[in-house]
Design an enzyme around this catalytic site. Structure first.
Site, PDB file in Angstrom:
ATOM      1  N   ASN A  99       0.845  -1.199   0.000  1.00  0.00           N
ATOM      2  CA  ASN A  99       0.000   0.000   0.000  1.00  0.00           C
ATOM      3  C   ASN A  99       0.883   1.253   0.000  1.00  0.00           C
ATOM      4  O   ASN A  99       2.117   1.149   0.065  1.00  0.00           O
ATOM      5  CB  ASN A  99      -0.930  -0.040   1.217  1.00  0.00           C
ATOM      6  CG  ASN A  99      -0.166   0.171   2.506  1.00  0.00           C
ATOM      7  OD1 ASN A  99       0.965  -0.292   2.663  1.00  0.00           O
ATOM      8  ND2 ASN A  99      -0.763   0.859   3.448  1.00  0.00           N
ATOM      9  N   CYS A 158       1.956   3.492   2.071  1.00  0.00           N
ATOM     10  CA  CYS A 158       2.979   3.744   3.113  1.00  0.00           C
ATOM     11  C   CYS A 158       3.879   2.547   3.363  1.00  0.00           C
ATOM     12  O   CYS A 158       4.757   2.612   4.241  1.00  0.00           O
ATOM     13  CB  CYS A 158       2.297   4.175   4.406  1.00  0.00           C
ATOM     14  SG  CYS A 158       1.599   5.815   4.280  1.00  0.00           S
ATOM     15  N   GLU A 205       3.480  -0.503   4.643  1.00  0.00           N
ATOM     16  CA  GLU A 205       3.362  -1.444   5.758  1.00  0.00           C
ATOM     17  C   GLU A 205       2.451  -2.626   5.451  1.00  0.00           C
ATOM     18  O   GLU A 205       2.369  -3.558   6.243  1.00  0.00           O
ATOM     19  CB  GLU A 205       2.866  -0.720   7.021  1.00  0.00           C
ATOM     20  CG  GLU A 205       1.376  -0.488   7.108  1.00  0.00           C
ATOM     21  CD  GLU A 205       0.877   0.650   6.255  1.00  0.00           C
ATOM     22  OE1 GLU A 205      -0.343   0.858   6.181  1.00  0.00           O
ATOM     23  OE2 GLU A 205       1.735   1.349   5.648  1.00  0.00           O
TER      24      GLU A 205
END
Length: 726
Positions: free
Chosen positions: A275, A277, A279
């Protein structure tokens, strides 16, 4: 119902989460919002066979939310019980090496952004630049050109009035275009709707770690032919990654083979992307539902309340599994994959505040031990909760062939249960520190609507200062005026250690904490490793290698001040220490002219923008010549100078708005007081998305002019809750 939300939280809730009428006025309270969310998510219980008590579940979920013990990702708070109904935060879409695949994915991306989600892609399957295109006997433009197409599409959807879209672009380190990709965002005006990361492979890391051969090479492979195109020095590529990250924080890195070793459903294929970011690694067409436990609220006295934490974990897993079931997915293929694996990501926020309450310095071995203890407990209990749900509701559809498919684990409802996700906005609502990050600062400055600023000092610090007997008004004034508590003799050393901020923590300790959480997290950990402005490239290289050694799945770094035109900084500046120079005016700009009625005649105001936002203002009276025209020209020049020097648009408008002349005029039912007042109104009309992006890149919040911080792989404003990733 009494929800303990702060004034800051109320501002964020009213701006981003609460229902509004046609005029944009909030028509629900925070209590109403939590009730709406609890009721809607609890209703999913009715979709399963067997006895159930929806009212009991609703009360359970409402207690979770109103006590601020747990909060789901932003789309769930915004959309649960409303028409849109899209509750997931993150998606990954596939990209094959064909025009059909690329533009089908582009269409799906627009649909996801319109619904409020972020998207991740791997561009690694696209043939390299100048490779053969058999259908036309031409040459390929390569993956980077298509990233630009996706960036423009994201900008267009955003300008259409929807919630901001965010993307992650990933390229494998063995792709022939890797050098160009690494340098892609050295120009900060490019791809503002993308985070980018390099997918590092085991073979690359082996070559890099070959101490006997500092020029050890590895293969670059054409994804179309699967043939080796050339060999390059691993050290050269690594140094290029480090250099670009040192320049402006990108690209990040992910260890793609390590991620796939933890793939819970390997029979469905390899994970290629995450995704926005980083994580949440996902398979094509998967989505993930995220939520975070407020660890600060899990402390009773001087100890962690494990009884409360256990109950919160079990209730949160139930909540998130219901979200998977009741979500209105933007595509049928996404619904099939998401319900097939039922991945949820239970994470944490308030870790730094929890440590402070326990009397543990973030910069200590005890903090690492506490991180491992807390996350191992969450991991174990979330699996127990998921197994208990599976006994009642059934295993996830793709359980057979998964890592759980054994007599030892006959039941598992969710293919993953844990993720450490960014909590920039929901942590403001919860009134706690972000994710697993250290506290950002002792003082938080909040901009309010009348242009005033209010400074709030960390309430935990105030409480300890009073209980330890060193509290005073002079102390508060000193801290509010920008003095670091590390420089104040009146504060005991152990308290200084307890309240070390992100930039007081050594980069190695950032990695130690990240690795401690990663050891007990199914997916990955969102965190930023902070460096001071004087950090060397070798410092960043050392952290990257440490992250690999310690088992992290990726790393995001930020060197303070490395973004161009970062105009705000930590603490107070000496008056003569900063010399601001405007950025050069480009040869080409784009703009729009608006006519305003003034008491002196029609005023034509032209506002031009470059790739970094608004850059100049021209104003001209219908009647040329005279003193008025020269003054208008001077005002335009000074405003242009301010815009290109990074002065916030709000500050400029504040200075111009309300200036009066003897001859005001009416336009569209509003009184235009003067030519400067007219210019301010046009500036207000034309504050557009390009300015929003550019101010965020400069370290200034585009919505409140507060400080933008780099946390958890994202740009976040702690004053108003603005986030570039959500």
């Amino acid at each position: 119902m009494n929800i303990p939300v702060s004034n800051n939280a109320l501002i964020v809730l009213e701006k981003r989460y609460l229902k509004k009428d046609k005029e944009g006025k909030a028509i629900e309270t925070p209590e109403d919002m939590f009730l709406r969310v609890a009721k809607h998510i609890a209703s999913a219980d009715s979709l399963f066979a067997g006895p159930f008590d929806i009212e009991k579940t609703e009360k359970k979920f409402l207690k979770l939310l109103t006590n601020l013990w747990f909060l789901p990702n932003s789309p769930t708070l915004m959309n649960a019980g409303r028409r849109l109904g899209q509750l997931a935060a993150c998606f990954v879409l596939p990209l094959e090496d064909s025009m059909d695949s690329i533009f089908e994915t582009l269409k799906h991306t627009a649909m996801i952004h319109k619904s409020g989600g972020g998207t991740g892609f791997s561009f690694s399957r696209i043939r390299p630049e100048k490779d053969i295109v058999l259908s036309t006997a031409g040459v390929s433009s390569g993956p980077i050109s298509f990233m630009t197409v996706f960036d423009v599409a994201t900008e267009t959807v955003k300008q259409g009035g929807t919630r901001r879209g965010a993307n992650m672009g990933i390229l494998r380190v063995d792709h022939p275009d890797i050098e160009s990709f690494i340098e892609l965002k050295n120009d900060t005006g490019k791809l503002n709707n993308f985070n980018i990361s390099v997918a590092l492979t085991d073979s690359f890391m082996d070559a890099l770690s070959n101490e006997s051969d500092k020029d050890s090479e590895y293969d670059l492979i054409n994804p179309r032919t699967e043939q080796i195109t050339r060999r390059v020095s691993a050290r050269k590529i690594f140094d290029a990654i480090v250099h670009s990250a040192w320049l402006n924080g990108e690209p990040g890195i992910i260890f793609i083979d390590r991620i796939n070793r933890d793939n819970p459903v390997p029979e469905l294929g390899n994970i290629e992307a995450t995704n926005p970011c980083g994580e949440q690694p996902l398979l094509p067409y998967e989505s993930c539902t995220l939520g975070s436990i407020n660890l600060s609220a899990m402390v009773s006295g001087k100890a962690v309340n494990y009884k409360r934490l256990k109950k919160t974990i079990h209730d949160s897993v139930h909540f998130l599994d219901n979200v998977v079931e009741i979500n209105k997915y933007p595509l049928a293929r996404i619904e099939k994959m998401s319900k097939g694996t039922r991945k949820i990501g239970l994470g944490v926020m308030g870790f730094a505040d929890m440590l402070i309450k326990l009397g543990i310095s973030y910069d200590s071995e005890e903090a690492v031990t506490q991180a491992e203890k807390i996350m191992s407990f969450i991991s174990e209990e979330s699996k127990i909760a998921s197994a208990a749900l599976a006994k009642k509701r059934g295993n996830f559809a793709f359980y057979k062939g998964s890592i759980y498919d054994s007599p030892d684990t006959p039941y598992m409802r969710n293919a993953t249960t844990t993720t450490i996700a960014p909590t920039g906005t929901i942590s403001i609502i919860a009134g706690t520190s972000s994710g697993i990050e250290p506290i950002f600062g002792i003082v938080q400055t909040r901009r309010v609507l009348d242009g005033k600023t209010l400074s709030d000092i960390n309430p935990l610090f105030i409480g300890i200062a009073k209980s330890e007997g060193f509290y005073s008004k002079n102390l508060l004034d000193e801290i509010t005026n920008g003095t670091s508590i590390q420089q104040i003799d009146a504060i005991p050393d152990q308290i200084k250690d307890l309240f070390k901020t992100a930039h007081d923590i050594l980069p190695e300790q950032h990695i130690n904490i990240q690795a401690a959480f990663q050891r007990f997290t199914d997916n990955a950990v969102s965190k930023t490793v902070n460096f001071g402005p004087d950090a060397l490239r070798s410092d960043i290289a050392k952290v990257y290698m440490l992250a690999h050694t310690k088992g992290c799945k990726g790393v995001t770094i930020y060197r303070y001040g490395s973004r161009d035109h970062q105009v705000l900084s930590i603490g107070a500046e000496k008056k003569d220490s900063v010399k601001i120079a405007p950025r050069p005016r480009p040869e080409c700009t784009v703009g729009i002219t608006e006519r305003m009625k003034t008491g002196c005649g029609n005023l034509y105001v032209t506002i031009n923008s470059d790739d970094k936002g608004m850059c100049e203002v021209f104003a001209q009276m219908g009647k040329t010549g005279g003193c008025a025209s020269s003054q208008i020209e001077a005002a335009g020049r000074l405003i242009s100078l301010a815009l290109r020097s990074g002065v916030s648009i709000e500050a400029i408008m504040k200075q111009l708005t309300g200036i009066r002349c003897p001859s005001p005029a009416w336009q569209n039912g509003e009184m235009v007081l003067s030519c400067p007042d007219a210019i301010a109104r046009v500036l207000n009309h034309r504050t557009d998305s390009s300015f929003v992006d550019s101010t965020a890149m400069m370290g200034v919040c585009p919505e409140c002019s507060g400080v933008i911080t780099h946390q958890e792989g994202c740009l976040v404003c702690h004053s108003c809750g603005y986030s570039k990733c959500s």
